[in-house]
Design a protein around this motif. Structure first.
Motif, mmCIF file in Angstrom:
data_model
loop_
_atom_site.group_PDB
_atom_site.id
_atom_site.type_symbol
_atom_site.label_atom_id
_atom_site.label_comp_id
_atom_site.label_asym_id
_atom_site.label_seq_id
_atom_site.Cartn_x
_atom_site.Cartn_y
_atom_site.Cartn_z
ATOM 1 N N HIS A 185 10.519 6.762 -5.152
ATOM 2 C CA HIS A 185 11.045 5.437 -5.491
ATOM 3 C C HIS A 185 12.491 5.537 -5.969
ATOM 4 C CE1 HIS A 185 7.451 3.169 -4.819
ATOM 5 N NE2 HIS A 185 6.740 3.854 -5.688
ATOM 6 N N ARG A 186 12.753 6.521 -6.781
ATOM 7 C CA ARG A 186 14.125 6.701 -7.258
ATOM 8 C C ARG A 186 15.061 7.107 -6.125
ATOM 9 N NH1 ARG A 186 14.415 9.547 -13.131
ATOM 10 N NH2 ARG A 186 16.528 8.735 -12.833
ATOM 11 N N GLY A 187 14.525 7.883 -5.175
ATOM 12 C CA GLY A 187 15.345 8.275 -4.041
ATOM 13 C C GLY A 187 15.692 7.121 -3.118
ATOM 14 N N LEU A 188 14.873 6.059 -3.126
ATOM 15 C CA LEU A 188 15.146 4.897 -2.282
ATOM 16 C C LEU A 188 16.132 3.915 -2.910
ATOM 17 C CD1 LEU A 188 11.563 4.035 -0.971
ATOM 18 C CD2 LEU A 188 13.429 5.086 0.308
ATOM 19 N N ALA A 189 16.511 4.136 -4.154
ATOM 20 C CA ALA A 189 17.341 3.158 -4.859
ATOM 21 C C ALA A 189 18.683 2.938 -4.159
ATOM 22 C CB ALA A 189 17.555 3.613 -6.308
ATOM 23 N N TYR A 190 19.394 4.009 -3.881
ATOM 24 C CA TYR A 190 20.722 3.864 -3.286
ATOM 25 C C TYR A 190 20.663 3.401 -1.828
ATOM 26 C CZ TYR A 190 23.152 5.744 -7.330
ATOM 27 O OH TYR A 190 23.674 5.905 -8.593
ATOM 28 N N PRO A 191 19.745 3.925 -0.986
ATOM 29 C CA PRO A 191 19.676 3.380 0.385
ATOM 30 C C PRO A 191 19.336 1.893 0.425
ATOM 31 C CG PRO A 191 18.564 5.496 0.274
ATOM 32 C CD PRO A 191 18.897 5.125 -1.130
ATOM 33 N N ILE A 192 18.425 1.427 -0.424
ATOM 34 C CA ILE A 192 18.087 0.001 -0.430
ATOM 35 C C ILE A 192 19.269 -0.826 -0.911
ATOM 36 C CG2 ILE A 192 16.625 -1.732 -1.538
ATOM 37 C CD1 ILE A 192 14.335 0.206 -1.463
ATOM 38 N N THR A 218 8.870 -8.902 -2.496
ATOM 39 C CA THR A 218 8.034 -9.145 -3.665
ATOM 40 C C THR A 218 6.766 -8.305 -3.605
ATOM 41 O OG1 THR A 218 8.871 -11.414 -3.760
ATOM 42 C CG2 THR A 218 6.918 -10.907 -5.049
ATOM 43 N N MET A 219 6.151 -8.198 -2.433
ATOM 44 C CA MET A 219 4.942 -7.389 -2.326
ATOM 45 C C MET A 219 5.260 -5.906 -2.468
ATOM 46 S SD MET A 219 2.575 -9.338 0.531
ATOM 47 C CE MET A 219 1.099 -8.490 -0.050
ATOM 48 N N PHE A 220 6.421 -5.474 -2.004
ATOM 49 C CA PHE A 220 6.822 -4.084 -2.250
ATOM 50 C C PHE A 220 6.996 -3.849 -3.746
ATOM 51 C CE2 PHE A 220 9.731 -0.534 -2.649
ATOM 52 C CZ PHE A 220 9.278 0.361 -1.692
ATOM 53 N N ALA A 221 7.563 -4.827 -4.456
ATOM 54 C CA ALA A 221 7.724 -4.706 -5.908
ATOM 55 C C ALA A 221 6.374 -4.671 -6.612
ATOM 56 C CB ALA A 221 8.572 -5.865 -6.433
ATOM 57 N N ILE A 222 5.400 -5.446 -6.119
ATOM 58 C CA ILE A 222 4.056 -5.377 -6.686
ATOM 59 C C ILE A 222 3.465 -3.989 -6.462
ATOM 60 C CG2 ILE A 222 1.706 -6.273 -6.479
ATOM 61 C CD1 ILE A 222 3.546 -8.157 -7.929
ATOM 62 N N GLY A 223 3.738 -3.403 -5.300
ATOM 63 C CA GLY A 223 3.300 -2.034 -5.057
ATOM 64 C C GLY A 223 3.907 -1.055 -6.057
ATOM 65 N N LEU A 224 5.155 -1.292 -6.443
ATOM 66 C CA LEU A 224 5.766 -0.468 -7.489
ATOM 67 C C LEU A 224 4.969 -0.554 -8.784
ATOM 68 C CD1 LEU A 224 9.602 -1.205 -7.170
ATOM 69 C CD2 LEU A 224 8.426 0.883 -6.552
ATOM 70 N N LEU A 225 4.639 -1.786 -9.204
ATOM 71 C CA LEU A 225 3.889 -1.960 -10.445
ATOM 72 C C LEU A 225 2.525 -1.267 -10.363
ATOM 73 C CD1 LEU A 225 4.598 -5.680 -11.438
ATOM 74 C CD2 LEU A 225 5.571 -3.604 -12.417
ATOM 75 N N ILE A 226 1.873 -1.372 -9.208
ATOM 76 C CA ILE A 226 0.574 -0.715 -9.048
ATOM 77 C C ILE A 226 0.723 0.801 -9.162
ATOM 78 C CG2 ILE A 226 -1.295 -0.272 -7.418
ATOM 79 C CD1 ILE A 226 -0.957 -3.093 -6.387
ATOM 80 N N ALA A 227 1.763 1.352 -8.542
ATOM 81 C CA ALA A 227 1.998 2.797 -8.634
ATOM 82 C C ALA A 227 2.258 3.214 -10.075
ATOM 83 C CB ALA A 227 3.185 3.184 -7.744
ATOM 84 N N LEU A 273 0.831 -1.205 0.000
ATOM 85 C CA LEU A 273 0.000 0.000 0.000
ATOM 86 C C LEU A 273 0.866 1.256 0.000
ATOM 87 C CD1 LEU A 273 -2.837 1.209 0.156
ATOM 88 C CD2 LEU A 273 -2.675 1.074 2.657
ATOM 89 N N VAL A 274 1.924 1.241 0.804
ATOM 90 C CA VAL A 274 2.817 2.404 0.847
ATOM 91 C C VAL A 274 3.504 2.605 -0.493
ATOM 92 C CG1 VAL A 274 4.921 3.320 1.901
ATOM 93 C CG2 VAL A 274 3.162 2.284 3.341
ATOM 94 N N ALA A 275 4.025 1.515 -1.072
ATOM 95 C CA ALA A 275 4.725 1.617 -2.351
ATOM 96 C C ALA A 275 3.793 2.056 -3.471
ATOM 97 C CB ALA A 275 5.367 0.272 -2.700
ATOM 98 N N SER A 276 2.526 1.629 -3.425
ATOM 99 C CA SER A 276 1.588 1.992 -4.484
ATOM 100 C C SER A 276 1.185 3.454 -4.421
ATOM 101 C CB SER A 276 0.344 1.106 -4.402
ATOM 102 O OG SER A 276 -0.373 1.338 -3.198
ATOM 103 N N ARG A 277 1.365 4.113 -3.274
ATOM 104 C CA ARG A 277 1.003 5.514 -3.118
ATOM 105 C C ARG A 277 2.192 6.456 -3.184
ATOM 106 N NH1 ARG A 277 -4.364 6.339 -3.972
ATOM 107 N NH2 ARG A 277 -5.555 4.583 -3.124
ATOM 108 N N MET A 278 3.392 5.897 -3.279
ATOM 109 C CA MET A 278 4.580 6.739 -3.323
ATOM 110 C C MET A 278 4.788 7.294 -4.727
ATOM 111 S SD MET A 278 7.158 4.386 -1.030
ATOM 112 C CE MET A 278 8.586 5.201 -1.718
#
Length: 454
Positions: free
Chosen positions: A110-117, A392-401, A100-105
């Motif tokens: 998302h790009r800002g989280l790339a390097y920290p992750i 995987t569910m965070f990645a699904i949230g990406l696709l939903i966003a 839910l969080v990833a789908s609303r971001m």
């Protein structure tokens, strides 16, 4: 018979009946059904519904099958029958919040989280190799204990890290028009990917390494890498893979179990053969939910890597084909999102996530069917394992966003309003406070009445 005014007899006119007109082709019910299905398939929110609905159905069905397949294993370990189900349900609940969080971001976040992750994933994957911190499970040193019965596998988060960081890197280079040069396409993407692969292979988990390699090739393909570049990187990966397989008796034994129908000497192919037995005994509609025989100690890893075999035994061919259809719909929706966007980051990230989930599903199901060697990777969103479920569910949230961010989808969602909400107008009149409903022309016309009229 009376004559006419001229004295001449009336002329009898012949009435011609229209010839029978054949039924128009457009009135064919099959054609109409096909047209309606095509229109529904081309709607702006189709990808959004497929991703959300498909992932939800896979996760719910996975929870049911985890509960069914893990009961005997839990009882054999002197644990409650619902032990693994409760852990998986907890992970699914946390994963739903992440989705839910990833789908609303927004995409920028998302790009800002790339390097920290990426940094966090590399740190945890290196921490696994520290004595006293990392732990071994089934011969692979890829786990960190969180206390009690909870463990985490950092290599699963490495998949998400490679997708986000690789997509951000390629998008920035495309904006600067640097991808036409092969060195900018390969560096630093390939070295960082090989660093992640090296950290994973230190623990002996070749299955996860294969998934990361698939993600790397997916990103290169989306970036438009030339064929010779693909051949070069593939040659290096294949050479390293052959060396790693040849130097491991366990991997060689798994390779020899492809298509096996007998456990063989020393029961080397026991798991592969009993997976086939489970699928074969299911028939068309299965033996019934909870009625599997193979999960009673015959089939190892029945609730994790081989949960698809238990699904085939209990739900039959109909159940397994349903799972395959859901993954196919999820893969199509991901490709559609990647193909229709104009944002390079969205295209690379959506393509990377789709490659990740599709490749992992193919490798897992192929191993259960005896078509591929057993790689020890879970079925995405379906198998037991919180470490695999959360990213995987965070990645699904990406696709939903990304699906919601399509121009057509944004316009369709903007036309919707809360069912019970009230929107204030500029004048603040009673009419402006009424909920707006634009479903029919009649309602649209009635909205123009003054507030006191009924």
């Amino acid at each position: 018979m009376p004559g006419s005014r001229t004295g001449r007899p009336p002329v009898q006119r012949t009435v011609r009946r229209p010839a029978a007109v054949s039924r128009p082709f457009r009135d064919n019910p099959v054609r109409r059904l096909h047209t309606r299905a095509q229109k529904a398939w081309d709607r702006p929110l189709t990808a959004y519904y497929l991703i959300f609905g498909g992932s939800l159905l896979i996760t719910v069905l996975g929870l049911v099958m985890v509960y069914s397949a893990s009961q005997i294993t839990a009882l054999q370990m002197s644990l409650p029958g619902s032990f693994f189900f409760r852990k998986q349900f907890l992970a699914a609940s946390i994963g739903a919040a992440l989705l839910l969080v990833a789908s609303r971001m927004p995409v920028k976040l998302h790009r800002g989280l790339a390097y920290p992750i990426l940094a966090g994933a590399v740190f945890m994957m290196a921490l696994v190799q520290v004595p006293g911190i990392g732990m071994s499970v089934n011969g692979n040193q890829n786990w960190i204990s969180l206390g009690g019965s909870f463990q985490i596998q950092p290599s699963e988060f490495g998949k998400l890290a490679l997708v986000l960081w690789g997509a951000d890197l390629l998008a920035r280079k495309q904006d600067k028009k640097l991808l036409a040069q092969w060195k900018h396409m390969l560096v630093p993407l390939v070295p960082v990917a090989f660093m992640l692969l090296g950290l994973i292979m230190l623990g002996g988990d070749m299955g996860t390494a294969i998934i990361l390699t698939a993600i790397l090739f997916g990103l290169l393909w989306l970036a438009g890498a030339p064929t010779r570049l693909f051949v070069g990187v593939l040659s290096i990966a294949a050479t390293l893979g052959v060396i790693l397989i040849k130097t491991s008796p366990n991997r060689m034994a798994r390779l020899q179990c492809i298509g096996a129908t007998d456990p063989g000497p020393g029961d080397a192919c026991w798991q592969a053969v009993h997976g086939i037995y489970a699928l074969a005994s299911g028939g068309i509609f299965g033996s019934g939910l909870g009625a599997s025989v193979e999960k009673w100690g015959q089939l190892p890893e029945a609730h994790t890597d081989f949960i698809f075999a238990v699904t085939g035994e209990e739900l039959g061919l109909a159940g397994t084909l349903s799972v395959l259809a859901l993954f196919a719909a999820l893969g199509y929706a991901g490709i559609r999102v990647a193909g229709r966007t104009e944002d390079p980051f969205v295209r690379y990230a959506a393509g990377g996530v789709t490659t990740w989930i599709t490749a992992q599903a193919v490798i897992n199901i192929g191993a259960v069917l005896g078509l591929l060697p057993i790689a020890g990777v879970p079925l995405p969103l379906f198998s037991y394992g919180g470490s695999a479920l959360l990213p995987t569910m965070f990645a699904i949230g990406l696709l939903i966003a990304f699906a919601r961010d399509e121009p057509g989808a944004r316009a369709a969602l903007a036309m919707r309003h809360p069912r019970f909400g009230r929107k204030l107008g500029a004048g603040g009149s009673a009419f402006d406070r009424r909920p707006r409903r634009w479903n029919t022309m009649r309602r649209r016309a009635s909205a123009a009445r003054p507030s006191g009229e009924r």
